[in-house]
Design an enzyme around this catalytic site. Structure first.
Site, PDB file in Angstrom:
ATOM      1  CD  GLU A 152      26.398  18.486 -50.626  1.00  0.00           C
ATOM      2  OE1 GLU A 152      27.358  18.996 -51.217  1.00  0.00           O
ATOM      3  OE2 GLU A 152      26.407  17.316 -50.177  1.00  0.00           O
ATOM      4  CD  GLU A 251      32.164  17.203 -51.776  1.00  0.00           C
ATOM      5  OE1 GLU A 251      31.723  16.229 -51.142  1.00  0.00           O
ATOM      6  OE2 GLU A 251      31.453  18.125 -52.203  1.00  0.00           O
TER       7      GLU A 251
END
Length: 271
Positions: A152, A251
Site C-alpha cells: 500500500e 477506512e
C-alpha cells in the site's frame, strides 16, 4: 449512490469508541457483514488467549474478516511497518505465522503488509532487500490458505517510501519476478493516492487488474464520502467498468459517531 460493490468496515478506524472485541457486533448492527482490521494487538506475537478472544469476537457475530494488517510496529508512535527493517525480520516472520492462523480461522484472504519507514543509519538498498525477502516469505506463507499480500502507498508518513501507485507497483513487480510468487497485489486506497498527488481515476483506469483490495475515505480530511472533493460515483463506475469485483474497505475517520457515518451508502441487494 449506486455502488455495485460489497463494503467492509475497517474496525481499527471506525467504532474505536468501543473496545476491540465489541466492534464486530457494532458493524453487524449497522448492517454490514464484513470487516477488516489493522493488527489488533500491541505485539507481533500475542498470547494464544488474546488471539482466541479476538477470533471469537468476529466469529460470534457472523461477520467475515476480509482484510488483516500484519504487525506494523508502534503505529501511534509513527511506525508504519517492520518488513523493511532488517533487524526485525524474525519478528515480522513470526507475526506472519500468527496472522495466517487467524485468517485461516476467519476466512480472511488478504493481508496488508505495510512497507516500513526509512531508517536512519540503514542504507535504503538494504531495507529494500529485506522488504523483498520478507514479502516473498509472507506471500509463500499466505499461499497456504489461498491468500494475497497487499502493498500500500501511504500518505501522512514522510519517511514512508511508497507514496504513489507506481512506487508500490514497482515493488510488487520485483517481488513477483524475483520471488516466483503471484499472490502480491496493490492495495489501492483512494484517499492516500489522492493526497499524495496521484489521480485515483487514472490509477483505476490503468491498474485495476493489479488491485488486490480497495479502501476509501474522502480527501482532504479522511472522513466519509461526501465530506471532501473525491467524485465517488465516478470512481466506483470506473472500478466496475474495469472489472473490480472485490470488497471496498471503509477506512475513514467518521466526522461524527461511527454509526451515523453510513448515510451515503446505498447497498446492492445482491451484496
Amino acid at each position: 449512490m449506486d455502488h455495485r460493490f460489497r463494503y467492509d468496515v475497517n474496525l481499527s478506524i471506525l467504532f474505536t469508541e468501543l473496545d476491540v472485541h465489541s466492534r464486530a457486533a457494532a458493524a453487524k448492527a449497522a448492517g454490514f457483514d464484513a470487516v477488516e482490521f489493522w493488527w489488533p494487538f500491541d505485539v507481533a506475537v500475542p498470547k494464544d488467549s488474546a488471539v482466541d478472544a479476538f477470533v471469537r469476537s468476529v466469529r460470534d457475530e457472523g461477520v467475515r474478516l476480509v482484510g488483516l494488517n500484519f504487525f506494523a510496529g508502534d503505529m501511534p508512535g509513527g511506525e508504519r511497518g517492520v518488513l523493511s527493517a532488517p533487524a526485525r525480520t524474525t519478528e515480522f516472520r513470526e507475526n506472519v505465522e500468527v496472522a495466517v492462523e487467524i485468517a485461516d480461522q476467519l476466512g480472511c484472504r488478504a493481508f496488508n503488509a505495510l512497507y516500513g519507514n526509512r531508517l536512519d543509519g540503514v542504507a535504503a538498498e538494504r531495507q529494500d532487500e529485506a522488504a523483498r525477502e520478507n514479502l516473498v516469505a509472507a506471500a509463500k506463507a499466505a499461499s497456504r490458505i489461498g491468500a494475497t499480500i497487499l502493498v500500500e502507498p501511504l500518505s501522512g508518513a514522510p519517511a514512508y517510501p511508497l507514496k504513489t501507485a507506481a512506487e508500490a507497483l514497482a515493488v510488487i513487480q520485483r517481488v513477483r519476478a524475483d520471488g516466483g510468487v503471484d499472490n502480491v497485489s496493490l492495495l489501492a486506497d483512494l484517499y492516500h493516492l489522492a493526497v499524495n498527488g496521484d489521480d485515483p481515476a487514472k490509477v483505476i483506469d490503468e491498474h485495476t487488474a493489479r488491485f488486490g483490495h480497495v479502501q476509501i475515505a474522502d480527501a482532504p480530511g479522511r472522513n466519509e464520502p461526501g465530506t471532501g472533493g473525491l467524485d465517488f460515483p465516478d470512481l466506483f463506475d470506473r472500478l466496475a467498468d474495469n472489472g473490480y469485483d472485490g470488497y471496498i474497505g471503509l477506512e475513514y475517520k467518521p466526522s461524527g459517531a461511527s454509526a451515523d457515518s453510513f448515510d451515503w451508502v446505498v447497498r446492492d441487494p445482491r451484496a
